[in-house]
Motif scaffolding. Structure first.
Motif, PDB file in Angstrom:
ATOM      1  N   VAL A   1       0.841  -1.189   0.000  1.00 14.05           N
ATOM      2  CA  VAL A   1       0.000   0.000   0.000  1.00 14.05           C
ATOM      3  C   VAL A   1       0.876   1.238   0.000  1.00 14.05           C
ATOM      4  O   VAL A   1       2.052   1.184   0.374  1.00 14.05           O
ATOM      5  CB  VAL A   1      -0.954   0.042   1.205  1.00 14.05           C
ATOM      6  N   GLN A   2       0.299   2.351  -0.394  1.00  6.08           N
ATOM      7  CA  GLN A   2       1.024   3.614  -0.375  1.00  6.08           C
ATOM      8  C   GLN A   2       1.050   4.198   1.031  1.00  6.08           C
ATOM      9  O   GLN A   2       0.174   3.913   1.867  1.00  6.08           O
ATOM     10  CB  GLN A   2       0.367   4.609  -1.323  1.00  6.08           C
TER      11      GLN A   2
ATOM     12  N   GLY B   1       0.385   6.444   4.036  1.00 10.19           N
ATOM     13  CA  GLY B   1      -0.872   7.083   4.391  1.00 10.19           C
ATOM     14  C   GLY B   1      -2.072   6.168   4.298  1.00 10.19           C
ATOM     15  O   GLY B   1      -3.158   6.510   4.775  1.00 10.19           O
ATOM     16  N   GLY B   2      -1.886   5.013   3.694  1.00  9.25           N
ATOM     17  CA  GLY B   2      -2.974   4.075   3.528  1.00  9.25           C
ATOM     18  C   GLY B   2      -3.202   3.202   4.756  1.00  9.25           C
ATOM     19  O   GLY B   2      -2.586   3.400   5.812  1.00  9.25           O
ATOM     20  N   SER B   3      -4.096   2.227   4.585  1.00  7.64           N
ATOM     21  CA  SER B   3      -4.480   1.352   5.693  1.00  7.64           C
ATOM     22  C   SER B   3      -4.465  -0.109   5.257  1.00  7.64           C
ATOM     23  O   SER B   3      -4.621  -0.419   4.070  1.00  7.64           O
ATOM     24  CB  SER B   3      -5.884   1.704   6.180  1.00  7.64           C
ATOM     25  N   LEU B   4      -4.277  -0.966   6.231  1.00  9.10           N
ATOM     26  CA  LEU B   4      -4.375  -2.414   6.044  1.00  9.10           C
ATOM     27  C   LEU B   4      -4.921  -3.013   7.320  1.00  9.10           C
ATOM     28  O   LEU B   4      -4.680  -2.480   8.412  1.00  9.10           O
ATOM     29  CB  LEU B   4      -3.004  -3.038   5.770  1.00  9.10           C
TER      30      LEU B   4
ATOM     31  N   ARG C   1      -1.963   4.949  15.646  1.00 11.05           N
ATOM     32  CA  ARG C   1      -2.123   4.572  14.237  1.00 11.05           C
ATOM     33  C   ARG C   1      -2.636   3.142  14.078  1.00 11.05           C
ATOM     34  O   ARG C   1      -3.344   2.846  13.117  1.00 11.05           O
ATOM     35  CB  ARG C   1      -0.798   4.715  13.496  1.00 11.05           C
TER      36      ARG C   1
ATOM     37  N   SER D   1      -3.331   2.067  10.240  1.00  9.94           N
ATOM     38  CA  SER D   1      -3.699   3.265   9.491  1.00  9.94           C
ATOM     39  C   SER D   1      -2.524   4.232   9.457  1.00  9.94           C
ATOM     40  O   SER D   1      -1.557   4.065  10.200  1.00  9.94           O
ATOM     41  CB  SER D   1      -4.905   3.940  10.148  1.00  9.94           C
ATOM     42  N   SER D   2      -2.628   5.221   8.593  1.00 10.02           N
ATOM     43  CA  SER D   2      -1.555   6.222   8.442  1.00 10.02           C
ATOM     44  C   SER D   2      -0.204   5.540   8.298  1.00 10.02           C
ATOM     45  O   SER D   2       0.775   5.900   8.959  1.00 10.02           O
ATOM     46  CB  SER D   2      -1.551   7.166   9.644  1.00 10.02           C
TER      47      SER D   2
ATOM     48  N   ILE E   1       5.110  -0.776   2.460  1.00  7.84           N
ATOM     49  CA  ILE E   1       4.557   0.565   2.323  1.00  7.84           C
ATOM     50  C   ILE E   1       5.444   1.368   1.383  1.00  7.84           C
ATOM     51  O   ILE E   1       6.628   1.571   1.663  1.00  7.84           O
ATOM     52  CB  ILE E   1       4.451   1.275   3.684  1.00  7.84           C
TER      53      ILE E   1
END
Length: 124
Positions: free
Chosen positions: A12-13, A15-18, A67, A84-85, A122
């Motif tokens: 994920v980029q 700032g994204g979430s998993l 986070r 998150s973040s 990330i």
């Protein structure tokens, strides 16, 4: 014996979430204190988060506090790590682990059972 299987990792980029999941089998899940750890390439394994047997108490490393959220569903024999973040420095293989007690919960050596890990990457 407790078997643990993690899932939910990916790319994920920033700032994204998993959300990671860890499914347990073999023994009564609610008897086990659960932890999440991670290991980045070339670095030592580090504590990320932990959750008590009922889920009432949670614990976090300073680096993820605010986070990440750890939770568990004893009816589904599953522990979760909502992330998150996300930052590039969160890139690592993430492991869930189980133990009976909770003393020194940040020490991985105190956990008796481990999953195989799931890769989280990330991108910046």
């Amino acid at each position: 014996q407790v078997q643990l299987v993690e899932s939910g990792g990916g790319l994920v980029q920033a700032g994204g979430s998993l959300r990671l999941s860890c499914a347990a089998s073999g023994r009564t899940f609610s008897n086990y204190f659960m932890g999440w750890f991670r290991q980045a390439t070339g670095k030592e394994r580090e504590f990320v988060a932990a959750v008590s047997w009922s889920g009432a108490s949670t614990y976090y490393a300073d680096s993820v506090k605010g986070r990440f959220t750890v939770s568990r569903d004893n009816a589904k024999n599953t522990v979760y790590l909502q992330m998150s973040s996300l930052k590039p420095e969160d890139t690592a293989v993430y492991y869930c682990a189980a133990r009976r007690g909770s003393a020194d919960y940040i020490q991985g050596n105190n956990y008796a059972y481990w999953g195989q890990g799931t890769q989280v990457t990330i991108s910046s």
